[in-house]
Design an enzyme around this catalytic site. Structure first.
Site, short mmCIF file in Angstrom:
data_model
loop_
_atom_site.label_atom_id
_atom_site.label_comp_id
_atom_site.label_asym_id
_atom_site.label_seq_id
_atom_site.Cartn_x
_atom_site.Cartn_y
_atom_site.Cartn_z
N GLU A 64 -15.37 123.21 87.52
CA GLU A 64 -14.28 122.72 88.36
C GLU A 64 -14.33 122.85 89.73
O GLU A 64 -14.34 124.19 90.27
CB GLU A 64 -12.94 123.34 87.82
CG GLU A 64 -11.49 122.59 88.49
CD GLU A 64 -10.31 123.31 88.01
OE1 GLU A 64 -9.09 122.73 88.09
OE2 GLU A 64 -10.27 124.38 87.21
N CYS A 67 -10.29 121.55 83.09
CA CYS A 67 -9.31 122.72 82.85
C CYS A 67 -8.04 122.50 82.01
O CYS A 67 -7.97 122.50 80.96
CB CYS A 67 -9.20 123.47 84.36
SG CYS A 67 -8.77 125.28 84.03
N LYS A 124 -7.89 115.19 87.64
CA LYS A 124 -7.04 115.89 86.45
C LYS A 124 -5.66 115.66 86.28
O LYS A 124 -4.90 115.21 87.31
CB LYS A 124 -7.11 117.43 87.18
CG LYS A 124 -6.82 118.47 86.27
CD LYS A 124 -6.84 119.86 86.91
CE LYS A 124 -6.40 121.09 86.08
NZ LYS A 124 -6.63 122.55 87.06
#
Length: 586
Positions: free
Chosen positions: A44, A163, A127
């Site tokens: 990330e 994540c 994300k």
């Protein structure tokens, strides 16, 4: 079933070093290609480092990240690596920062991943789930995505996630099942805390079951201010089988051949699934051939004992703080006590003895055994050992000021701090302070004295854990046939600040075996007075300890950063007002 050779690049980026991070990506992509990889994954925000914090608000930084990504795609192709698909995290934006006057609803900075192939950015993903707890402030910085990017690689549909998307049920992983993907990629900047590795594997298994697909989880490694990333990258099959797992706290290339479900439908246009837009992109049906020979098996690294895990985290956190901030060396006071001994041993393991200066700073109250223990530790570790007696300087103050009691005790600590800072200014060392978490919690330290320093390697380590770490490190040295670094007498003697005749910590504090469980419940667990008493603690002791913790907030606010290893560290994790009249009343 198609087989993809995955390469999970567990690497150590540096925040803000876009050129250096791009070079890391190119170098590790070369290693992956040499291993026959057909899909290569990086963590990330790999290109910018993580977390970038308020750099997100600088449009120049966002633009630099976007430009660096395009340049990276071109450079990989120029390196002869263009045919290898590469997934990399970066900072993107599709609108002004949310804090600006020209902010637009639903647009702004994005925590993004990109798939690079043949010199171009062929797919991007934003994300979805933005964590806003613990050390995370992503709602402050980013706008969430609402699209699942599915890329077809070698006949397999691959979903891209980042994540926190893994930590939340019912999000992109659920939609990935509806889209029929065979592999979900999850790139991470997941900070370490004790036993987090025990949480990750069950979590990845749950998401694999939810997606009905194999999950490739790649995490970064390295230190960033208070945070340390432990890696622990892994691949888990759709049935929950752990296929491969990387070691913790080291850079590592995890290469593994994975049999995956073939894509069933032709690549079509966008879909609406589970309230989410799904974008399908064909990357390549023809991939670089996997290296001839045996099937690639990444292996499974078993987790280590808690003390070993924490020690590695503390060593890596200190090493990267020193090296990434370009300090040539460190200096710390050596009292002969357990805290400075453990801190010195961590520093030597992190940097080598030639970059660690230990200074004995004896006063008239310093015992012979403490001076001997400090010297013994220096001999055991090989660090640069010096002696700077403080009593003449203390006497000079006392000749000109009328001080007594605690003021004289604190004066000694502050003289020591002045000496260490003078050595820092003169020789360029970073000063390490050595107060443990128990002392920070109750304010058992001298502001601008023993608290002085630029970094604290044991800031998040409870006193009882300090002793466990010391015993583990010595036993580990003995197992390897090496000299244990910490003198046994430093471990076994009662702790003392030695600022007055016969002084012991127990004169002021409860025994640490009693104190630490109360502190852990109050600080880490957010238990109030009633909850602590219900847990079996003495009410009068609870009242005493909580009063000390609450009145020491102003000291903690001024303390040096230190490596986070617990669920809730002082600093980013625990934010309380200094001016605060709320008390847990008895």
């Amino acid at each position: 079933m198609p087989t993809l050779r995955l390469a999970l690049c567990q690497v150590n980026p540096t925040v803000g070093d876009l050129a250096g991070n791009a070079d890391l990506i190119r170098a590790w992509t070369r290693k992956a290609a040499d291993a026959g990889a057909q899909l290569t994954l990086f963590p990330e925000l790999m290109l910018t480092g993580y977390p970038v914090e308020d750099l997100v608000f600088r449009r120049s930084f966002v633009a630099a990240s976007q430009a660096a990504l395009r340049q990276l795609a071109a450079d990989l192709a120029a390196d002869g690596l263009g045919d290898l698909p590469v997934v990399v995290g970066y900072l993107d934006a599709d609108g002004p920062p949310q804090v600006s006057g020209d902010a637009q609803p639903g647009r702004g900075a994005r925590n993004a991943s990109a798939l690079l192939h043949r010199g171009a950015v062929v797919a991007t993903y934003f994300k979805h789930h933005l964590p806003n707890y613990g050390v995370f402030d992503e709602d402050r910085y980013f706008v969430p995505g609402n699209t699942l990017e599915v890329v077809r690689i070698g006949g397999v549909d691959v979903g891209l996630t980042i994540c926190e998307d893994l930590w939340q049920a019912g999000g992109p992983f659920a939609v990935a099942r509806q889209a029929g993907v065979g592999l979900v990629v999850n790139i991470n900047g997941s900070p370490y805390e004790l036993n987090k590795d025990d949480v990750r594997l069950p979590l990845v298994r749950r998401r694999a079951a939810e997606a009905g697909a194999t999950v490739a989880y790649v995490n970064m490694v390295g230190g960033q201010d208070e945070l340390v990333y432990d890696g622990d990258s892994m691949i888990v099959g759709a049935d929950g089988t752990l296929l491969a797992r990387a070691p913790q706290f080291v850079e590592h290339l995890l290469v593994h051949d994975v049999d995956l479900a073939a894509a069933k439908e032709p690549v079509g246009g966008d879909q609406q699934l589970g309230g989410m837009r799904v974008v399908h992109t064909r990357v390549s049906d023809i991939l670089p051939p996997a290296a001839s020979g045996e099937i690639a098996a990444g292996g499974i690294i078993e987790p280590v004992a808690d003390e070993a895990e924490v020690w590695q985290a503390l060593v890596l956190g200190l090493r990267d703080y020193v090296n990434k901030n370009r300090f040539p060396s460190v200096v710390l006071g050596l009292s002969g006590g357990i805290d400075s001994a453990v801190s010195a041993a961590i520093a030597v393991d992190a940097l080598g003895p030639d970059r660690v200066v230990g200074v004995s700073l004896p006063s008239q109250h310093s015992s012979k055994h403490s001076r001997a223990d400090a010297e013994d530790l220096a001999k055991r570790t090989g660090l640069d050992y010096r002696i700077e007696p403080i009593q003449p300087m203390v006497d000079a103050f006392l000749a000109n000021m009328s001080l007594s009691g605690v003021a004289v005790e604190n004066l000694q600590a502050r003289v020591r701090g002045v000496i260490l800072m003078a050595l820092s200014n003169q020789e360029g060392h970073l000063v390490l302070t050595t107060g443990n978490k128990s002392e920070l919690a109750v304010g058992y330290s001298t502001l601008y004295g023993d608290s002085v320093g630029g970094y604290n390697p044991v800031k998040d380590v409870w006193k009882t854990l300090i002793w466990r770490l010391a015993r583990w490190r010595n036993a580990d040295a003995e197992r390897r046939g090496e000299t244990p670094p910490i003198p046994e007498s430093s471990i076994g003697k009662p702790p003392s600040a030695e600022l007055s005749p016969g002084q012991l910590d127990s004169d002021t504090l409860p025994d640490y075996d009693v104190l630490d469980p109360i502190l852990i419940g109050y600080v880490d667990g957010d238990l109030g007075r009633d909850g602590l008493i219900a847990s079996g603690h003495n009410p009068a002791m609870v009242d005493k300890v909580l009063r000390m913790v609450d009145t020491a907030e102003y000291k903690r606010r001024q303390s040096a950063p230190g490596t986070k290893i617990s669920h809730k560290a002082f600093g980013r994790d625990r934010r309380l007002p200094i001016t605060n009249r709320w008390r847990e009343h008895g």
